[in-house]
Structures are given as C-alpha cells and as structure tokens.
Design an enzyme around this catalytic site. Structure first.
Site, PDB file in Angstrom:
ATOM      1  N   SER A 143       1.062  -4.008  -0.587  1.00  0.00           N
ATOM      2  CA  SER A 143       1.175  -3.025   0.134  1.00  0.00           C
ATOM      3  C   SER A 143      -0.173  -2.264   0.236  1.00  0.00           C
ATOM      4  O   SER A 143      -0.992  -2.413  -1.070  1.00  0.00           O
ATOM      5  CB  SER A 143       2.252  -2.032  -0.487  1.00  0.00           C
ATOM      6  OG  SER A 143       2.061  -0.672   0.118  1.00  0.00           O
ATOM      7  N   TYR A 156       6.233   1.785  -8.170  1.00  0.00           N
ATOM      8  CA  TYR A 156       6.094   0.758  -7.327  1.00  0.00           C
ATOM      9  C   TYR A 156       4.787   0.295  -6.813  1.00  0.00           C
ATOM     10  O   TYR A 156       4.353  -0.883  -6.690  1.00  0.00           O
ATOM     11  CB  TYR A 156       6.614   1.436  -5.794  1.00  0.00           C
ATOM     12  CG  TYR A 156       6.541   0.587  -4.394  1.00  0.00           C
ATOM     13  CD1 TYR A 156       7.496  -0.463  -4.192  1.00  0.00           C
ATOM     14  CD2 TYR A 156       5.607   0.981  -3.406  1.00  0.00           C
ATOM     15  CE1 TYR A 156       7.183  -1.111  -3.002  1.00  0.00           C
ATOM     16  CE2 TYR A 156       5.335   0.271  -2.571  1.00  0.00           C
ATOM     17  CZ  TYR A 156       6.251  -0.874  -2.077  1.00  0.00           C
ATOM     18  OH  TYR A 156       6.216  -1.497  -0.837  1.00  0.00           O
TER      19      TYR A 156
HETATM   20  P1  NAP Z   1      13.501  -3.011   3.639  1.00  0.00           P
HETATM   21  O1  NAP Z   1      13.891  -2.604   4.879  1.00  0.00           O
HETATM   22  O2  NAP Z   1      14.176  -2.386   2.290  1.00  0.00           O
HETATM   23  O3  NAP Z   1      14.314  -4.457   3.284  1.00  0.00           O
HETATM   24  C1  NAP Z   1      14.116  -5.467   2.238  1.00  0.00           C
HETATM   25  C2  NAP Z   1      14.524  -6.722   2.280  1.00  0.00           C
HETATM   26  O4  NAP Z   1      14.437  -7.250   0.817  1.00  0.00           O
HETATM   27  C3  NAP Z   1      16.059  -6.802   2.830  1.00  0.00           C
HETATM   28  O5  NAP Z   1      16.060  -7.959   3.442  1.00  0.00           O
HETATM   29  C4  NAP Z   1      16.672  -7.064   1.336  1.00  0.00           C
HETATM   30  O6  NAP Z   1      17.824  -7.881   1.563  1.00  0.00           O
HETATM   31  C5  NAP Z   1      15.669  -7.907   0.602  1.00  0.00           C
HETATM   32  N1  NAP Z   1      15.930  -7.615  -0.830  1.00  0.00           N
HETATM   33  C6  NAP Z   1      15.715  -6.718  -1.748  1.00  0.00           C
HETATM   34  N2  NAP Z   1      16.044  -6.864  -2.938  1.00  0.00           N
HETATM   35  C7  NAP Z   1      16.158  -8.205  -2.895  1.00  0.00           C
HETATM   36  C8  NAP Z   1      16.352  -9.120  -3.762  1.00  0.00           C
HETATM   37  N3  NAP Z   1      16.645  -8.638  -5.221  1.00  0.00           N
HETATM   38  N4  NAP Z   1      16.553 -10.473  -3.706  1.00  0.00           N
HETATM   39  C9  NAP Z   1      16.436 -10.912  -2.476  1.00  0.00           C
HETATM   40  N5  NAP Z   1      16.415 -10.057  -1.482  1.00  0.00           N
HETATM   41  C10 NAP Z   1      16.171  -8.528  -1.623  1.00  0.00           C
HETATM   42  O7  NAP Z   1      12.083  -3.338   3.051  1.00  0.00           O
HETATM   43  P2  NAP Z   1      10.829  -3.684   4.147  1.00  0.00           P
HETATM   44  O8  NAP Z   1      10.283  -2.281   4.322  1.00  0.00           O
HETATM   45  O9  NAP Z   1      11.024  -4.458   5.215  1.00  0.00           O
HETATM   46  O10 NAP Z   1       9.596  -4.266   3.070  1.00  0.00           O
HETATM   47  C11 NAP Z   1       9.228  -5.737   2.870  1.00  0.00           C
HETATM   48  C12 NAP Z   1       8.027  -5.737   2.266  1.00  0.00           C
HETATM   49  O11 NAP Z   1       7.230  -5.133   2.743  1.00  0.00           O
HETATM   50  C13 NAP Z   1       8.243  -5.412   0.697  1.00  0.00           C
HETATM   51  O12 NAP Z   1       7.672  -6.357  -0.265  1.00  0.00           O
HETATM   52  C14 NAP Z   1       7.572  -3.819   0.512  1.00  0.00           C
HETATM   53  O13 NAP Z   1       7.318  -3.772  -0.573  1.00  0.00           O
HETATM   54  C15 NAP Z   1       6.528  -4.068   1.773  1.00  0.00           C
HETATM   55  N6  NAP Z   1       5.955  -3.081   2.270  1.00  0.00           N
HETATM   56  C16 NAP Z   1       6.782  -2.208   3.340  1.00  0.00           C
HETATM   57  C17 NAP Z   1       6.100  -1.156   3.696  1.00  0.00           C
HETATM   58  C18 NAP Z   1       7.056  -0.213   4.683  1.00  0.00           C
HETATM   59  O14 NAP Z   1       6.331   0.877   4.900  1.00  0.00           O
HETATM   60  N7  NAP Z   1       7.971  -0.532   5.072  1.00  0.00           N
HETATM   61  C19 NAP Z   1       4.773  -0.652   3.335  1.00  0.00           C
HETATM   62  C20 NAP Z   1       4.088  -1.480   2.617  1.00  0.00           C
HETATM   63  C21 NAP Z   1       4.825  -2.746   1.879  1.00  0.00           C
HETATM   64  P3  NAP Z   1      19.315  -7.597   0.883  1.00  0.00           P
HETATM   65  O15 NAP Z   1      19.554  -6.258   1.970  1.00  0.00           O
HETATM   66  O16 NAP Z   1      20.034  -8.772   1.412  1.00  0.00           O
HETATM   67  O17 NAP Z   1      19.410  -7.072  -0.312  1.00  0.00           O
END
Ligand code: NAP
Length: 251
Positions: A143, A156
């Site tokens: 991130s 985080y």
């Molecule tokens: P999200 O919308 O919360 O989706 C999270 C995904 O991860 C879901 O598919 C969830 O699946 C899965 N997950 C969570 N815990 C898990 C576990 N213990 N084992 C396996 N799967 C798990 O998150 P996102 O925003 O897409 O984020 C994806 C990545 O991008 C992360 O690494 C996050 O830190 C990074 N990121 C996001 C942002 C942002 O603004 N969104 C910014 C910077 C970085 P289930 O529902 O099946 O549990």
C-alpha cells in the site's frame, strides 16, 4: 493474431473474491493466464469471478483457504498445481484493515493483522516459490500508506511496511531461481475495504482525491493493469521494485 501476453501461465491470486483481488484475477485471465481464485468467506463471489472468466473463454477454479491459518496455505498452492499443472504467478493480495488509533490497539488486533497481512504473505511466498520450478513472478500487494503517516492506521501501515522490506529480501533470495518479487502499492481504491462500508466518509474521500496528482479515486481495474505488467515477461528485468499505483498520491 498475436498470442495473449500471459498465455501458458498459471496464476494464483489470494483474496480474489472481491475488490482488487477479483479485478486482478479477471485481468490475468483476460491476458491468457489460467487462474486460481482464492477466497476465505465469500464463496458465492469467488464462484461469480470464476464464472465470468469461464464465460469469456478463460480457465479458472475457485479455492477456499484462510491466509491467516498457516495450515491452509501449502494445500492452497498444491491445489493450484493440481488444477493446472504448475505455478508461474503468485499474487499476495488477501489482507485486512481495521481503522485503529493507538488507544484502540490491542495485542489481538496486532496479531489479527500480522497473521494475514505479513505471516500469510510470507508463507504464501514460501510455498508458491517452491512450486515455481520454471521461475516466476510474485506480486505483493502492499500500500502507498507505508510511505505516508496516516493517523488511525498504525497497525495496518506496519504490516504494509513489513511487506515492503520482505519483498526486497525475497527478490534478492529468489532472483537466482528466476523468480521476481515486487510490491504493487495501490493508493486509495474503490473497494469494500475503502468505502462507507468500512467507515470512510465522503469528506475523507474528497480529501484523498485532492491528494492525488490525477484527481480521482483508484479503481480495482487500475491496479489490475499494473499487476498484469508485473506478472508478464514485459517486467522480466523488474524485481525488488515498489510500484506506486496511486495516481500520484502525496507526491
Ligand atoms: P477488500 O475489498 O476488503 O477485499 C479483500 C479480499 O481479501 C476479499 O476477497 C476477501 O475474501 C479476502 N480476504 C480477506 N481476508 C482473507 C483471508 N484471511 N484469507 C483469504 N482471503 C482473505 O480489500 P481490497 O481493497 O480489495 O484490498 C486488496 C489488497 O489491496 C489488500 O492487500 C489491501 O491491503 C490492498 N490495498 C487496498 C487499498 C484500497 O484503497 N482498497 C489501498 C491500498 C492497498 P473473503 O471475503 O472471501 O474473505
């Protein structure tokens, strides 16, 4: 017609049922990879991602595993190899994020974040790299927050800082085996993790947009495009890199 750039490759994307992970799985499949769509809880959503890939003529399977449970990680990698015969691309994407100011931080919240976001990434890289007998690409979704000071995100941010360091060490360690390891660092991206669902206000969203050079929120497809590059041979000379994918946040 030229071959798709990921034709012949097999990819495993963790946390691919929703958000950025789902977009990455769809994009890698559109670029020709066979894709394993990992999920922990959202089975219906993971199956919908697989169905979308199959409907477009691609190849994909869903695989349940909690990346916070060490015993489930090696079998997940083994299931990918069993499904498609090998592994070339591993995307560490599954992570959790809770807004916690220091007075709210507990040993339990620290462990919960580190178990998925750091231990899960490291064990994922360990078992995935062992399966990459012909070289490969590991993409650690971290991130932009690790290079910012964002109040309420100390736990985080610490996990994402750890991923940054791990990536450089693993790039050095796995390079001789032909395995590239890079960070893909999204900025503020429109997903469940970063929305009203997770407590984000419209005002905070406006402030984050104002911080970007390109003046908008990121979309999961923006991140998926960069993941496709890192997965492909176009990035054959790129390892140990930290690829900012934030629209230029706080430049
Ligand atoms: P999200 O919308 O919360 O989706 C999270 C995904 O991860 C879901 O598919 C969830 O699946 C899965 N997950 C969570 N815990 C898990 C576990 N213990 N084992 C396996 N799967 C798990 O998150 P996102 O925003 O897409 O984020 C994806 C990545 O991008 C992360 O690494 C996050 O830190 C990074 N990121 C996001 C942002 C942002 O603004 N969104 C910014 C910077 C970085 P289930 O529902 O099946 O549990």
């Amino acid at each position: 017609m030229s071959e798709k750039k990921l034709a012949g490759k097999v990819a495993l994307v963790t946390g691919a049922s929703r958000g950025i992970g789902a977009a990455i799985a769809l994009r890698l499949a559109a670029d020709g990879a066979k894709v394993v769509v990992n999920y922990a809880r959202s089975e219906k959503e993971a199956n919908a991602v697989v169905a979308q890939i199959l409907a477009a003529g691609g190849a994909a399977v869903a695989a349940k595993a909690d990346m916070g449970t060490p015993a489930e990680i090696e079998p997940l990698v083994a299931s990918a190899v069993k499904a498609f015969g090998k592994l070339d691309v591993f995307v560490n994407n599954a992570a959790i994020m809770q807004r916690l100011f220091l007075e709210q931080v507990t040993a339990e919240t620290i462990d919960a974040h580190f178990n998925v976001n750091v231990r899960g990434y490291l064990l994922g890289a360990k078992f995935a790299s062992a399966a990459m007998t012909g070289g490969g690409s590991i993409i650690n979704v971290a991130s932009a927050i690790s290079r910012m000071a964002y109040p309420g995100a100390v736990v985080y941010s610490a996990t994402k800082g750890a991923v940054d360091v791990m990536t450089r060490v693993l790039a050095a360690e796995l390079g001789p085996k032909g395995i590239r390891v890079n960070v893909l660092a999204p900025g503020s991206t429109r997903t469940d993790m970063n929305s009203e669902k997770s407590g984000k206000t419209k005002d905070e969203e406006r402030q984050e947009i104002a911080m970007t050079a390109l003046r908008r929120m990121g979309e999961p497809d923006d991140i998926a495009a960069a993941a496709s590059f890192l997965a492909s041979d176009d990035a054959r000379w790129v390892t140990g890199a930290w690829l900012d994918c934030s629209g230029g946040i706080r430049l």
